[in-house]
Design an enzyme around this catalytic site. Structure first.
Site, PDB file in Angstrom:
ATOM      1  N   CYS A 224      53.763  52.424 -10.503  1.00 49.45           N
ATOM      2  CA  CYS A 224      52.851  52.717  -9.398  1.00 49.45           C
ATOM      3  C   CYS A 224      51.936  53.899  -9.738  1.00 49.45           C
ATOM      4  O   CYS A 224      52.418  54.999 -10.020  1.00 49.45           O
ATOM      5  CB  CYS A 224      53.652  53.025  -8.138  1.00 49.45           C
ATOM      6  SG  CYS A 224      52.628  53.587  -6.761  1.00 49.45           S
TER       7      CYS A 224
ATOM      8  N   TYR B 268      43.033  47.199  -6.098  1.00 51.65           N
ATOM      9  CA  TYR B 268      43.887  46.396  -5.223  1.00 51.65           C
ATOM     10  C   TYR B 268      43.038  45.541  -4.285  1.00 51.65           C
ATOM     11  O   TYR B 268      43.386  44.389  -3.992  1.00 51.65           O
ATOM     12  CB  TYR B 268      44.830  47.291  -4.426  1.00 51.65           C
ATOM     13  CG  TYR B 268      45.911  47.923  -5.273  1.00 51.65           C
ATOM     14  CD1 TYR B 268      47.128  47.269  -5.468  1.00 51.65           C
ATOM     15  CD2 TYR B 268      45.720  49.149  -5.891  1.00 51.65           C
ATOM     16  CE1 TYR B 268      48.121  47.829  -6.252  1.00 51.65           C
ATOM     17  CE2 TYR B 268      46.707  49.721  -6.681  1.00 51.65           C
ATOM     18  CZ  TYR B 268      47.903  49.052  -6.865  1.00 51.65           C
ATOM     19  OH  TYR B 268      48.880  49.611  -7.660  1.00 51.65           O
TER      20      TYR B 268
END
Length: 368
Positions: free
Chosen positions: A92, A235
């Protein structure tokens, strides 16, 4: 014959995901659709929970735990060595911001660290949710560590310990208070500010200030458009469910990258000659771009190594002592390609490009 092929990964293990390459193509399509449907609830809880159905656009959801650790000894959460624990994923980028600050500030002996497994797994018996999980032992997965505090197997359980009525995402990073046995904060932007200033009495590198007073307005301005265009922009591109949403997101993404390229043609860092949090926040996205985002999130208009300034800048940041150890590309690639079945149903990890960021760069041409 089939058993032997199963060991190679050609035949899948459960009836729900069973397909053989000799079967007709239509059966393969059914297999892919079935695998996606099996992950529907999980997908909705992850990225798809943030999809605006009408437009098909991805919308980032705000973090819900927003307490702040302070150097004030009378604060509800005072900066005390050994009291707090950071949970991250190497994959992440937002969690990696926090890990990078931990390393740069020399807080490894002050704040504990645990790392979840690279790929999502089942977080609770009795439902289909997949998310961040811990290995059972130190040897189960390289780089991942069991939870040393509560012995839980999933990050979800920590969230439910902190709030039994919690309904948000079970995301990393998590900054945990061992004294109160609860989550202090799960917002990376706020955690890095705490690490930057509040633990200086115990930090190994207290003189490093990545959010200096004189540059704060400039840092905040850059953070805003880098976050929207690049950090979360990849994203928005990768999780778009309609062509129009993708087209808009990818346009914004490369406009932001072009802006960074232009800035870095004139100076070593985003805010001039000083390394700041704005650089760390950009770096965590750049280091994942060519290896993951280009393919997985369809960000293939241009690669970072095709930008002369951005590419050399990425190598420059990577080579700062302590930062290379925060980049675990095996975890990064296995997570993205193996944990988003709505994007990549088969979960096959591409072999390259395996860029060497330790090679020489040209950023020394700028004075610091």
């Amino acid at each position: 014959m089939f058993a032997k092929m199963a060991n190679t990964g050609i035949i899948f293990g459960s009836p729900l995901t069973q397909w053989h390459p000799l079967q007709p193509a239509v059966d393969r399509n059914i297999f892919i659709m079935t695998r996606c449907f099996a992950h529907k609830l999980n997908t909705q809880h992850m990225a798809q929970s943030s999809i605006t159905e009408k437009s098909g656009a991805f919308v980032s959801q705000p973090s819900q735990f927003r307490n702040f650790i302070s150097r004030d000894p009378n604060a509800p959460f005072p900066a005390v060595p050994g009291r707090y624990h950071l949970y991250i994923s190497y994959a992440c980028p937002f969690a990696s911001r926090c890990f990078t600050f931990l390393k740069l500030k020399g807080l490894e002996q002050v704040i504990g660290l645990s790392v979840v497994k690279a790929e999502y797994g089942k977080t609770k018996e009795g439902d289909d949710h997949l998310g961040w999980i811990f290995p059972a032992t130190d040897t189960e997965e390289s780089g991942a560590t069991p939870d040393p505090l509560n012995g839980v197997r999933s990050l979800r359980t920590l969230y439910e310990f902190a709030n039994s009525n919690y309904t948000g995402r079970y995301s990393v990073p998590v900054l945990w208070d061992k004294k109160r046995n609860t989550i202090v904060n799960n917002d990376s932007a706020e955690i890095i500010r705490m690490f930057n200033s509040e633990f200086n009495d115990y930090a190994g590198n207290p003189g490093l200030d990545l959010y200096p007073t004189l540059l704060r307005s400039q840092i905040d301005e850059i953070n805003a458009w880098v976050f929207d265009g690049i950090n979360i922009g990849v994203y928005k591109t990768g999780f778009a469910t309609k062509q129009g949403a993708y087209d808009e997101a990818v346009k914004q993404l490369f406009e932001a990258l072009d802006s960074c390229e232009n800035i870095l043609a004139k100076q070593r860092y985003l805010c001039g000659s000083t390394l700041t949090e704005a650089d760390i926040r950009l770096f965590v996205s750049l280091i994942r771009f060519d290896e993951v985002y280009v393919v997985h999130f369809k960000c293939n208009k241009k690669l970072i190594h095709e930008y002369p300034n951005l590419f050399n800048y990425t190598k420059d940041i990577y080579q700062i002592p302590g930062i290379s150890s925060t980049v675990v590309m095996d975890h990064i690639k296995r997570h993205y390609y193996g944990s988003h079945p709505h994007v990549d149903p088969l979960g096959i990890v591409p072999i390259g490009p395996n860029i060497d960021y330790s090679t020489s760069h040209d950023r020394d041409r700028f004075s610091t």
